[in-house]
Enzyme design. Structure first.
Site, PDB file in Angstrom:
ATOM      1  N   GLU A   1       0.816  -1.191  -0.163  1.00  0.00           N
ATOM      2  CA  GLU A   1      -0.028  -0.080   0.151  1.00  0.00           C
ATOM      3  C   GLU A   1       0.879   1.166   0.079  1.00  0.00           C
ATOM      4  O   GLU A   1       0.764   2.330   0.905  1.00  0.00           O
ATOM      5  CB  GLU A   1      -1.031   0.093   1.020  1.00  0.00           C
ATOM      6  CG  GLU A   1      -1.730  -1.245   1.104  1.00  0.00           C
ATOM      7  CD  GLU A   1      -2.928  -1.413   2.469  1.00  0.00           C
ATOM      8  OE1 GLU A   1      -2.622  -0.474   3.405  1.00  0.00           O
ATOM      9  OE2 GLU A   1      -3.409  -2.514   2.616  1.00  0.00           O
TER      10      GLU A   1
ATOM     11  N   ASN B   1       2.060  -4.912  -3.229  1.00  0.00           N
ATOM     12  CA  ASN B   1       0.914  -5.490  -2.855  1.00  0.00           C
ATOM     13  C   ASN B   1      -0.299  -4.373  -2.324  1.00  0.00           C
ATOM     14  O   ASN B   1       0.141  -3.123  -1.935  1.00  0.00           O
ATOM     15  CB  ASN B   1       0.781  -6.440  -1.689  1.00  0.00           C
ATOM     16  CG  ASN B   1      -0.649  -6.905  -1.197  1.00  0.00           C
ATOM     17  OD1 ASN B   1      -1.318  -7.786  -2.094  1.00  0.00           O
ATOM     18  ND2 ASN B   1      -0.927  -7.023   0.285  1.00  0.00           N
TER      19      ASN B   1
ATOM     20  N   HIS C   1     -10.405  -6.356  -1.944  1.00  0.00           N
ATOM     21  CA  HIS C   1     -11.595  -6.183  -0.703  1.00  0.00           C
ATOM     22  C   HIS C   1     -12.611  -5.449  -1.549  1.00  0.00           C
ATOM     23  O   HIS C   1     -12.665  -4.302  -1.780  1.00  0.00           O
ATOM     24  CB  HIS C   1     -11.063  -5.183   0.259  1.00  0.00           C
ATOM     25  CG  HIS C   1      -9.811  -6.078   1.134  1.00  0.00           C
ATOM     26  ND1 HIS C   1     -10.072  -7.192   1.830  1.00  0.00           N
ATOM     27  CD2 HIS C   1      -8.653  -5.820   1.104  1.00  0.00           C
ATOM     28  CE1 HIS C   1      -9.019  -7.585   2.393  1.00  0.00           C
ATOM     29  NE2 HIS C   1      -8.032  -6.580   1.879  1.00  0.00           N
TER      30      HIS C   1
ATOM     31  N   GLU D   1      -6.002 -10.856  -0.970  1.00  0.00           N
ATOM     32  CA  GLU D   1      -6.912 -10.831   0.224  1.00  0.00           C
ATOM     33  C   GLU D   1      -8.300 -10.633  -0.274  1.00  0.00           C
ATOM     34  O   GLU D   1      -9.032  -9.818   0.129  1.00  0.00           O
ATOM     35  CB  GLU D   1      -6.475  -9.461   0.908  1.00  0.00           C
ATOM     36  CG  GLU D   1      -4.879  -9.319   1.297  1.00  0.00           C
ATOM     37  CD  GLU D   1      -4.540  -8.052   2.019  1.00  0.00           C
ATOM     38  OE1 GLU D   1      -5.472  -7.132   2.359  1.00  0.00           O
ATOM     39  OE2 GLU D   1      -3.299  -7.851   2.118  1.00  0.00           O
TER      40      GLU D   1
ATOM     41  N   ASP E   1     -12.156 -10.509  -0.139  1.00  0.00           N
ATOM     42  CA  ASP E   1     -13.305 -10.825   0.234  1.00  0.00           C
ATOM     43  C   ASP E   1     -14.466  -9.842  -0.217  1.00  0.00           C
ATOM     44  O   ASP E   1     -14.025  -8.810  -1.111  1.00  0.00           O
ATOM     45  CB  ASP E   1     -13.398 -10.718   1.865  1.00  0.00           C
ATOM     46  CG  ASP E   1     -12.760  -9.365   2.290  1.00  0.00           C
ATOM     47  OD1 ASP E   1     -12.392  -8.344   1.594  1.00  0.00           O
ATOM     48  OD2 ASP E   1     -12.221  -9.220   3.439  1.00  0.00           O
TER      49      ASP E   1
HETATM   50  O1  G3I Z   1      -3.556   0.079  17.119  1.00  0.00           O
HETATM   51  C1  G3I Z   1      -4.761   0.250  17.704  1.00  0.00           C
HETATM   52  C2  G3I Z   1      -4.946   0.312  19.215  1.00  0.00           C
HETATM   53  O2  G3I Z   1      -4.122   1.850  19.305  1.00  0.00           O
HETATM   54  C3  G3I Z   1      -6.178   0.649  19.724  1.00  0.00           C
HETATM   55  O3  G3I Z   1      -6.188   0.391  21.240  1.00  0.00           O
HETATM   56  C4  G3I Z   1      -7.078  -0.569  19.460  1.00  0.00           C
HETATM   57  C5  G3I Z   1      -8.587  -0.558  19.815  1.00  0.00           C
HETATM   58  O4  G3I Z   1      -9.251  -1.094  19.046  1.00  0.00           O
HETATM   59  O5  G3I Z   1      -6.958  -0.661  17.959  1.00  0.00           O
HETATM   60  C6  G3I Z   1      -5.838  -1.068  17.403  1.00  0.00           C
HETATM   61  O6  G3I Z   1      -5.978  -1.112  16.050  1.00  0.00           O
HETATM   62  C7  G3I Z   1      -6.101  -2.427  15.414  1.00  0.00           C
HETATM   63  C8  G3I Z   1      -5.169  -2.790  14.379  1.00  0.00           C
HETATM   64  O7  G3I Z   1      -5.694  -3.918  13.591  1.00  0.00           O
HETATM   65  C9  G3I Z   1      -3.708  -2.938  15.004  1.00  0.00           C
HETATM   66  O8  G3I Z   1      -3.715  -4.248  15.712  1.00  0.00           O
HETATM   67  C10 G3I Z   1      -7.613  -2.232  14.790  1.00  0.00           C
HETATM   68  O9  G3I Z   1      -8.457  -1.786  15.924  1.00  0.00           O
HETATM   69  C11 G3I Z   1      -7.824  -3.353  14.265  1.00  0.00           C
HETATM   70  O10 G3I Z   1      -9.261  -3.317  13.384  1.00  0.00           O
HETATM   71  C12 G3I Z   1      -6.767  -3.770  13.001  1.00  0.00           C
HETATM   72  O11 G3I Z   1      -7.036  -4.775  12.182  1.00  0.00           O
HETATM   73  C13 G3I Z   1      -6.286  -5.465  11.250  1.00  0.00           C
HETATM   74  C14 G3I Z   1      -5.949  -4.430   9.952  1.00  0.00           C
HETATM   75  O12 G3I Z   1      -5.337  -5.175   8.889  1.00  0.00           O
HETATM   76  C15 G3I Z   1      -5.372  -3.287  10.336  1.00  0.00           C
HETATM   77  O13 G3I Z   1      -5.091  -2.430   9.370  1.00  0.00           O
HETATM   78  C16 G3I Z   1      -7.010  -6.611  10.897  1.00  0.00           C
HETATM   79  O14 G3I Z   1      -6.909  -7.514  11.856  1.00  0.00           O
HETATM   80  C17 G3I Z   1      -6.397  -6.965   9.525  1.00  0.00           C
HETATM   81  O15 G3I Z   1      -7.295  -8.209   9.071  1.00  0.00           O
HETATM   82  C18 G3I Z   1      -6.227  -6.078   8.492  1.00  0.00           C
HETATM   83  O16 G3I Z   1      -5.546  -6.849   7.306  1.00  0.00           O
HETATM   84  C19 G3I Z   1      -5.257  -5.514   6.131  1.00  0.00           C
HETATM   85  C20 G3I Z   1      -4.124  -6.129   5.589  1.00  0.00           C
HETATM   86  O17 G3I Z   1      -3.098  -6.282   6.393  1.00  0.00           O
HETATM   87  C21 G3I Z   1      -3.821  -5.232   4.325  1.00  0.00           C
HETATM   88  N1  G3I Z   1      -4.778  -4.856   3.689  1.00  0.00           N
HETATM   89  C22 G3I Z   1      -5.845  -4.531   4.190  1.00  0.00           C
HETATM   90  C23 G3I Z   1      -6.450  -5.587   5.063  1.00  0.00           C
HETATM   91  C24 G3I Z   1      -7.923  -5.121   5.812  1.00  0.00           C
HETATM   92  O18 G3I Z   1      -7.984  -3.936   6.592  1.00  0.00           O
END
Ligand code: G3I
Length: 381
Positions: free
Chosen positions: A184, A227, A263, A292, A294
């Site tokens: 990205e 990607n 996505h 990825e 969905d």
């Molecule tokens: O970092 C914050 C933290 O500070 C906060 O306290 C917490 C409260 O909810 O959230 C944290 O962020 C989370 C983040 O992961 C970091 O671990 C988000 O809520 C959470 O939604 C996020 O999820 C992941 C996301 O990538 C992050 O961008 C998903 O599990 C994961 O499926 C998703 O995967 C990405 C691919 O890597 C790249 N392409 C898009 C795809 C879907 O977004």
């Protein structure tokens, strides 16, 4: 190299489809595999996605863990959900750590790596004869606070990135088939992310080529990818990649692939030029991949059931995405961003949308699953 592999696999498949004279193709008479095309003709029906996939084509899933799962009222999915784990092994021939190889997860402190969750996925893949897609090395998101809020000089940051890539790619050398090296890096207008991507902001665009070079040094056998999302169609963002990879290839940088995340939402039309877009990258000599996929949809309430019409539209999108990849030489890896709604990231990010994967929360197959199975099976013959 990759296209050659697919051509050779194609020869092997042909050898099982027709009776060949003894001596052709290395001397031994061609023996039909029970799961080969002639097996299918005799009534054999694939029962899982990986069984249905043509030789040389891998069908993958993200392995749930980290990220949004940390906030959910269930234990870490991959180590704890036996039914889920069983299906990851049975249905798929490739796995992608959903979050477990991202910087904030695998490198939580400057001097500390957390390899155990990623090691477990790589070990599981080996035990189940699966490929692994590594995700990801240079990204603007999910970086640890020590990195984003650190006060590093450009020289220090460069050394940090080089050490990270060398350490992580080197640890799994020979065990990871494809790496999302740069994830990205462009915005939707096709501009490099010069503000939110710490590496590009602090070190300039040249760091992208270096990341590929360092990854290649650490594992010369891994295919190295760009990607991104919103690059299914030909447009400003995919055009930016098209221009960049041509420049990097001309400069001799080890870039091997371009992958579309996929996505999608049923709110929007299907990206009808997907195949043409993948083909133009293939024509540059690159591998392509779907990493990825969905397909989310609007739901009247959180967790509500979709209508049959919505499920049919979703199945159509999944099927057309798969058909586009199958039609392009060198598009050999097709990964779903999770396969059950139980663990999907979608409702967490899009509260009024959901049902994005091919199985319900109870692991029941949706029409989209059946469409993928039938499309893979049809591609074998
Ligand atoms: O970092 C914050 C933290 O500070 C906060 O306290 C917490 C409260 O909810 O959230 C944290 O962020 C989370 C983040 O992961 C970091 O671990 C988000 O809520 C959470 O939604 C996020 O999820 C992941 C996301 O990538 C992050 O961008 C998903 O599990 C994961 O499926 C998703 O995967 C990405 C691919 O890597 C790249 N392409 C898009 C795809 C879907 O977004």
């Amino acid at each position: 190299m990759h296209n050659l592999k697919k051509s050779l696999l194609g020869v092997a498949t042909l050898a099982t489809a027709f009776v060949l004279p003894v001596g052709l193709l290395g001397g031994a008479p061609a023996v039909a595999k029970p799961d080969g095309p002639s097996g299918a003709a005799a009534g054999w029906q694939p029962k899982t996605l990986r069984q249905a996939a043509p030789d040389g084509f891998v069908i993958g899933t993200a392995v749930a863990g980290g990220g949004h799962h940390l906030d959910m009222p269930y234990p870490d999915p991959f180590p704890n959900d036996r039914r889920y784990r069983h299906l990851v092994g049975k249905e798929f021939s490739s796995v992608s750590p959903e979050n477990q190889m991202k910087w904030e997860f695998i490198h939580p402190e400057q001097d500390t790596y957390n390899f155990a969750p990623a090691d477990a996925i790589v070990k599981f893949a080996r035990q189940h004869g699966q490929q692994v897609r590594g995700h990801t090395l240079l990204w603007h998101s999910q970086n640890p606070a020590w990195l984003e809020q650190g006060d590093f000089t450009a020289e220090e940051l460069r050394a940090i990135l080089r050490d990270h890539i060398t350490t992580v790619v080197g640890r799994y050398a020979g065990q990871i088939d494809q790496w999302d090296v740069a994830n990205e890096i462009f915005d939707d207008a096709g501009n490099l992310r010069t503000t939110d991507n710490i590496w590009i902001r602090e070190l300039g665009a040249g760091i992208i080529a270096d990341a590929f070079r360092w990854a290649h040094e650490a594992d010369p056998d891994a295919l190295l990818f760009f990607n991104d999302y919103n690059v299914e169609s030909i447009g400003p963002k995919s055009n930016a990649y098209y221009a960049l990879v041509q420049q990097l290839l001309a400069d001799g940088v080890p870039v091997h692939g371009f992958s579309v995340q996929g996505h999608l939402s049923t709110r929007y039309g299907f990206p009808g030029d997907l195949q043409a877009n993948l083909q133009r990258f293939s024509d540059l000599g690159l591998s392509t991949a779907v990493t990825e996929l969905d397909v989310r949809m609007d739901l009247p309430a959180a967790g509500a059931s979709p209508t049959p019409a919505q499920l049919a539209q979703q199945a159509d999108y999944y099927q057309r995405f798969l058909e586009a990849c199958l039609a392009v030489e060198g598009c050999d890896s097709f990964t779903l961003w999770g396969f059950t709604d139980k663990y999907s990231w979608v409702p967490v990010f899009f509260p009024t949308e959901g049902s994005a994967t091919v199985m319900t929360e109870d692991f029941e197959r949706k029409p989209a699953y059946d469409a993928l199975l039938a499309t893979l099976a049809a591609a074998r013959s």
